[in-house]
Design a protein around this motif. Sequence first.
Motif, PDB file in Angstrom:
ATOM      1  N   GLY A  10       0.811  -1.213   0.000  1.00 23.07           N
ATOM      2  CA  GLY A  10       0.000   0.000   0.000  1.00 23.07           C
ATOM      3  C   GLY A  10       0.848   1.268   0.000  1.00 23.07           C
ATOM      4  N   ILE A  12       1.731   3.814   2.259  1.00 16.64           N
ATOM      5  CA  ILE A  12       2.771   4.114   3.253  1.00 16.64           C
ATOM      6  C   ILE A  12       3.703   2.912   3.433  1.00 16.64           C
ATOM      7  CG2 ILE A  12       3.199   4.873   5.633  1.00 16.64           C
ATOM      8  CD1 ILE A  12       0.342   6.144   5.527  1.00 16.64           C
ATOM      9  N   GLY A  13       3.109   1.706   3.468  1.00 21.85           N
ATOM     10  CA  GLY A  13       3.914   0.499   3.650  1.00 21.85           C
ATOM     11  C   GLY A  13       4.944   0.311   2.547  1.00 21.85           C
ATOM     12  N   ASP A  31       0.494  -8.810   2.430  1.00 24.21           N
ATOM     13  CA  ASP A  31      -0.563  -7.896   1.975  1.00 24.21           C
ATOM     14  C   ASP A  31      -1.570  -8.723   1.188  1.00 24.21           C
ATOM     15  OD1 ASP A  31      -2.035  -5.805   0.527  1.00 24.21           O
ATOM     16  OD2 ASP A  31      -0.437  -4.466   1.219  1.00 24.21           O
ATOM     17  N   ILE A  59      -3.917 -10.756   7.025  1.00 24.20           N
ATOM     18  CA  ILE A  59      -3.431 -10.911   8.405  1.00 24.20           C
ATOM     19  C   ILE A  59      -4.462 -11.651   9.263  1.00 24.20           C
ATOM     20  CG2 ILE A  59      -1.832  -8.946   8.416  1.00 24.20           C
ATOM     21  CD1 ILE A  59      -4.093  -7.327   9.857  1.00 24.20           C
TER      22      ILE A  59
HETATM   23  N1  LIG Z   1      -2.900   7.492   4.299  1.00 27.86           N
HETATM   24  C1  LIG Z   1      -3.409   8.176   5.301  1.00 27.86           C
HETATM   25  O1  LIG Z   1      -3.865   9.305   5.125  1.00 27.86           O
HETATM   26  C2  LIG Z   1      -3.410   7.605   6.695  1.00 27.86           C
HETATM   27  C3  LIG Z   1      -3.624   8.457   7.780  1.00 27.86           C
HETATM   28  C4  LIG Z   1      -3.635   7.921   9.065  1.00 27.86           C
HETATM   29  C5  LIG Z   1      -3.439   6.555   9.268  1.00 27.86           C
HETATM   30  N2  LIG Z   1      -3.252   5.751   8.183  1.00 27.86           N
HETATM   31  C6  LIG Z   1      -3.082   4.297   8.420  1.00 27.86           C
HETATM   32  O2  LIG Z   1      -1.847   3.881   7.876  1.00 27.86           O
HETATM   33  C7  LIG Z   1      -1.947   2.547   7.384  1.00 27.86           C
HETATM   34  C8  LIG Z   1      -1.456   2.528   5.958  1.00 27.86           C
HETATM   35  O3  LIG Z   1      -2.233   3.439   5.202  1.00 27.86           O
HETATM   36  P1  LIG Z   1      -2.052   3.606   3.630  1.00 27.86           P
HETATM   37  O4  LIG Z   1      -2.413   4.994   3.290  1.00 27.86           O
HETATM   38  O5  LIG Z   1      -0.764   3.044   3.204  1.00 27.86           O
HETATM   39  O6  LIG Z   1      -3.243   2.664   3.130  1.00 27.86           O
HETATM   40  P2  LIG Z   1      -3.282   1.682   1.886  1.00 27.86           P
HETATM   41  O7  LIG Z   1      -4.694   1.254   1.732  1.00 27.86           O
HETATM   42  O8  LIG Z   1      -2.599   2.277   0.720  1.00 27.86           O
HETATM   43  O9  LIG Z   1      -2.392   0.454   2.404  1.00 27.86           O
HETATM   44  C9  LIG Z   1      -2.890  -0.500   3.301  1.00 27.86           C
HETATM   45  C10 LIG Z   1      -2.494  -1.867   2.752  1.00 27.86           C
HETATM   46  O10 LIG Z   1      -2.977  -2.870   3.633  1.00 27.86           O
HETATM   47  C11 LIG Z   1      -3.514  -3.922   2.853  1.00 27.86           C
HETATM   48  N3  LIG Z   1      -4.480  -4.628   3.704  1.00 27.86           N
HETATM   49  C12 LIG Z   1      -5.660  -4.176   4.180  1.00 27.86           C
HETATM   50  N4  LIG Z   1      -6.238  -5.120   4.940  1.00 27.86           N
HETATM   51  C13 LIG Z   1      -5.394  -6.183   4.960  1.00 27.86           C
HETATM   52  C14 LIG Z   1      -5.429  -7.457   5.565  1.00 27.86           C
HETATM   53  N5  LIG Z   1      -6.473  -7.855   6.319  1.00 27.86           N
HETATM   54  N6  LIG Z   1      -4.378  -8.293   5.386  1.00 27.86           N
HETATM   55  C15 LIG Z   1      -3.318  -7.928   4.623  1.00 27.86           C
HETATM   56  N7  LIG Z   1      -3.244  -6.731   4.011  1.00 27.86           N
HETATM   57  C16 LIG Z   1      -4.272  -5.878   4.179  1.00 27.86           C
HETATM   58  C17 LIG Z   1      -4.095  -3.267   1.627  1.00 27.86           C
HETATM   59  O11 LIG Z   1      -4.192  -4.147   0.520  1.00 27.86           O
HETATM   60  C18 LIG Z   1      -3.090  -2.157   1.376  1.00 27.86           C
HETATM   61  O12 LIG Z   1      -2.062  -2.585   0.506  1.00 27.86           O
HETATM   62  C19 LIG Z   1      -3.401   2.135   7.550  1.00 27.86           C
HETATM   63  O13 LIG Z   1      -3.515   1.375   8.719  1.00 27.86           O
HETATM   64  C20 LIG Z   1      -4.124   3.459   7.720  1.00 27.86           C
HETATM   65  O14 LIG Z   1      -5.287   3.341   8.490  1.00 27.86           O
HETATM   66  C21 LIG Z   1      -3.218   6.232   6.912  1.00 27.86           C
END
Ligand SMILES: NC(=O)c1ccc[n+]([C@@H]2O[C@H](COP(=O)([O-])OP(=O)(O)OC[C@H]3O[C@@H](n4cnc5c(N)ncnc54)[C@H](O)[C@@H]3O)[C@@H](O)[C@H]2O)c1
Length: 329
Positions: A10, A12-13, A31, A59
């Motif tokens: 995703g 940030i990851g 993922d 997960i």
């Molecule tokens: N981007 C933002 O604005 C923001 C702000 C605050 C917090 N966050 C938190 O940061 C984290 C990462 O955010 P992001 O923007 O990269 O989001 P994103 O959706 O781009 O990435 C999240 C990743 O997790 C994967 N995923 C979701 N559920 C899953 C599961 N059950 N098993 C395995 N993989 C799974 C998705 O496929 C995705 O690749 C999240 O937890 C989000 O809540 C993001």
Amino acid sequence: MKILITGGAGYIGSHMLVKTLIHGHDVVVVDNLSNSNLKNIHNIQSKISKPFHFIEDTILNDGAMDEIFNEFNFDAVLHFAGLKSITESFAKKEHYFENNVQGSNILRVLAKKYNVNKFIFSSSANVYGTVNRSPIKETDNLNPESPYGKTKQHFENDLISDPYFANQKECYILRYFNPVGSWLKYSIGEVVDSTKSNIFPMIVNSLRNNEPFKIFGTDYKTKDGTAIRDYIHIIDLIEAHYACLESDKKGINIYNVGTGIGYTVNEVLNTYKEVNNVDMMIEKASKRQGDASEVYASNKRICEDLKWTPKYDLAQMCYDVHKFSFHSM
Ligand SMILES: NC(=O)c1ccc[n+]([C@@H]2O[C@H](COP(=O)([O-])OP(=O)(O)OC[C@H]3O[C@@H](n4cnc5c(N)ncnc54)[C@H](O)[C@@H]3O)[C@@H](O)[C@H]2O)c1
């Protein structure tokens, strides 16, 4: 270090994946690609010479996750996997709870079972709810209004009340403000689709579709009447995670990760237009329910504890978002 990155495909990851690989760590990504694409993984594999394992699974699959923990003997878990749409979370409360709370707890329990030393969790400024005063401190009350925010608060509490993390190991709870921008010559960044309702995706969508950008609320009590938010460059956010990886602070460490500077919607729009030499139509619209007038972080705690300082300004964020969205290589 041996590191598990959940959600590493995703937004940030995938940035954290690049950062840890550049520093030579051994990384496993899990993922389920529910909100990302295998292309992100292939793109990183093609650009970074250090290999890593990619496992496509959820997960929530506790049996498979147990095998992964058993096989790789992790030093650290960086937990990004989660569902993150505030709007969607109202319609899919149970799904959000299962994915974000139950899924996270599977990792927490396995981290204990396999003696993992460090757990870093992506929380959100959303846990504070509609705030009346900024800068927001980590000690301020939590009052999330969305089911999404409640899942983050719930899992924060699960970590805080677990003696394994509270007393023996290191746990970092990072409350992000608004991450934006891109990295690696604009080849990784936030992929924008039409459903996103944050300011930068809305700017990109308005330019792509040649539609007016809607400013929600122009009569806030701020310097130009539009709402103020704290935006943080993705590279600064990743550096904050890396500072946690390099730190050895035992117990529960809760940090706001923002720049501590608030910008109005008009300031963001003007900066974006100026640095990218673009223009867009603007339309005034009424306030959205639950939108606070001014939200920005106090980042004093993380700056002092981890010697971290945000380096990128709003102009760079606007430039990098635009480059990734319109000219990515
Ligand atoms: N981007 C933002 O604005 C923001 C702000 C605050 C917090 N966050 C938190 O940061 C984290 C990462 O955010 P992001 O923007 O990269 O989001 P994103 O959706 O781009 O990435 C999240 C990743 O997790 C994967 N995923 C979701 N559920 C899953 C599961 N059950 N098993 C395995 N993989 C799974 C998705 O496929 C995705 O690749 C999240 O937890 C989000 O809540 C993001």
